[in-house]
Enzyme design. Sequence first.
Site, short mmCIF file in Angstrom:
data_model
loop_
_atom_site.label_atom_id
_atom_site.label_comp_id
_atom_site.label_asym_id
_atom_site.label_seq_id
_atom_site.Cartn_x
_atom_site.Cartn_y
_atom_site.Cartn_z
N ARG A 171 0.87 -1.19 0.00
CA ARG A 171 0.00 0.00 0.00
C ARG A 171 0.90 1.23 0.00
NH1 ARG A 171 -2.57 0.46 5.04
NH2 ARG A 171 -1.27 2.28 5.42
N GLU B 9 4.87 7.05 2.29
CA GLU B 9 5.64 5.83 2.48
C GLU B 9 5.01 4.72 1.67
OE1 GLU B 9 5.40 4.43 6.51
OE2 GLU B 9 3.21 4.41 6.52
N ASN C 196 4.08 0.58 2.21
CA ASN C 196 3.96 -0.50 3.19
C ASN C 196 4.06 -1.83 2.47
OD1 ASN C 196 2.81 1.17 5.70
ND2 ASN C 196 1.76 1.86 3.85
N SER D 120 -2.82 -2.77 5.95
CA SER D 120 -4.15 -3.08 6.50
C SER D 120 -5.27 -2.22 5.90
CB SER D 120 -4.13 -2.90 8.02
OG SER D 120 -3.83 -1.57 8.35
N LYS E 221 12.19 2.88 5.51
CA LYS E 221 12.33 4.30 5.16
C LYS E 221 13.67 4.58 4.50
CE LYS E 221 8.39 4.92 7.27
NZ LYS E 221 8.10 3.51 7.58
N LYS F 85 12.08 10.29 10.59
CA LYS F 85 11.44 8.97 10.49
C LYS F 85 12.43 7.86 10.86
CE LYS F 85 7.86 9.87 7.05
NZ LYS F 85 7.19 9.28 5.88
N GLU G 60 7.46 0.53 11.29
CA GLU G 60 6.17 0.43 10.62
C GLU G 60 5.06 0.55 11.67
OE1 GLU G 60 5.68 0.25 7.38
OE2 GLU G 60 7.83 0.22 7.01
N GLY G 61 3.84 0.78 11.19
CA GLY G 61 2.69 0.72 12.08
C GLY G 61 2.20 2.05 12.59
N ARG H 275 -7.94 7.76 4.62
CA ARG H 275 -8.01 7.96 6.07
C ARG H 275 -7.98 9.46 6.36
NH1 ARG H 275 -2.87 4.56 7.33
NH2 ARG H 275 -2.46 5.43 5.27
#
Length: 360
Positions: free
Chosen positions: A11, A30, A32, A37, A191, A250, A254-255, A336
């Site tokens: 993603r 970024e 993923n 998710s 990253k 950064k 992740e997350g 989002r």
Amino acid sequence: LCQSVFLGINRSDYMFDCGLDGAPALKQIEINTIAASFGGLTSRTAAVHGRVLKVLGRSEEASRLLPNNPARGLALGIARAWELYGSQKAVVMFLVEEVQRNIFDQRCVENELWSRDIRVIRRRFREVFERGCLDAARRLYVDGQEVAVVYYREGYVPKNYDQQNWEARLLLERSRAVKCPDIATQLAGTKKVQQELSRPGTLERLLPGCAQAAARIRATFAGLYSLDMGEEGDRIAAVAIAEPDRFVLKPQREGGGNNLYGEELRQVLEKVKDSPERTSYILMDKIKPQPSMNYLLRAHSPLQVSECISELGIFGVYVRQGKEMVMNEAAGHLLRTKAIEHADGGVAAGVAVLDTPYLV
């Protein structure tokens, strides 16, 4: 390496940056490459918003919502990898967290697989460690069931790994099963790799003879800067300490919820500026999105209009067998939205909400 089939579910996340001239441009935040998710839940979001608009007598507006079903697209990729593995009796294993807060998102993808008569099991790292094994051909068995595809929804933060879980991960990596992702693909999503890809000439080397495609991709990159030890890293660290509001710091994590901004960014860089520890971070230009007014519907929160910003994620699925690319497709999108006072954090952190693009 024993596996010959490779599956990627990615993603790539973007925001609209108004920049110095005020003209909006899509900039990548970024990419993923593990446990990307909300492909399941966002497959339902447009229907919810469409129903709300119709109840309000806004059928014309409801017709402007894009159809979106990433759950189906992600499942198609998993199903293709399962087919290429070549065993009808083998299962797909979702590797899941000890405590699963996002289970219904995963169930949407799982149900798509069951509808194709592909059996799915759900296991944790400790269960793989205790009950997983390889045979002489390095086929993976868990609880006596041959596993064709391992789909990671776990394993992306350091706390996921104790010695036992590292052993389980090594067992999976050594197997013939298709891993989504394999360890190399997970590392490619860091990253640091994102920053290295932005260096002049790198995209052109990876996409020979595709100058126009390289230019289009490069146009989505925000400024990304190395903090490696040396003159270049010293210079950019000094600039960021002097002007911390221009940048985001950064780590290789992740997350969500790990980035540093403003005064906190300055303090951390001051602390590590002369230490090799600074190489565990990269710097990125801070994106300046255009806020819009919206209502965020969240449990136990008052319903009030807020200044909001949105982040657009594009799901991509690819399957490779040897050097042949079998599948490489966009699989849908994720929007989002969060209030502007939150610098970092997503839906799982309780900051953002799932949203739907409205075409105008």
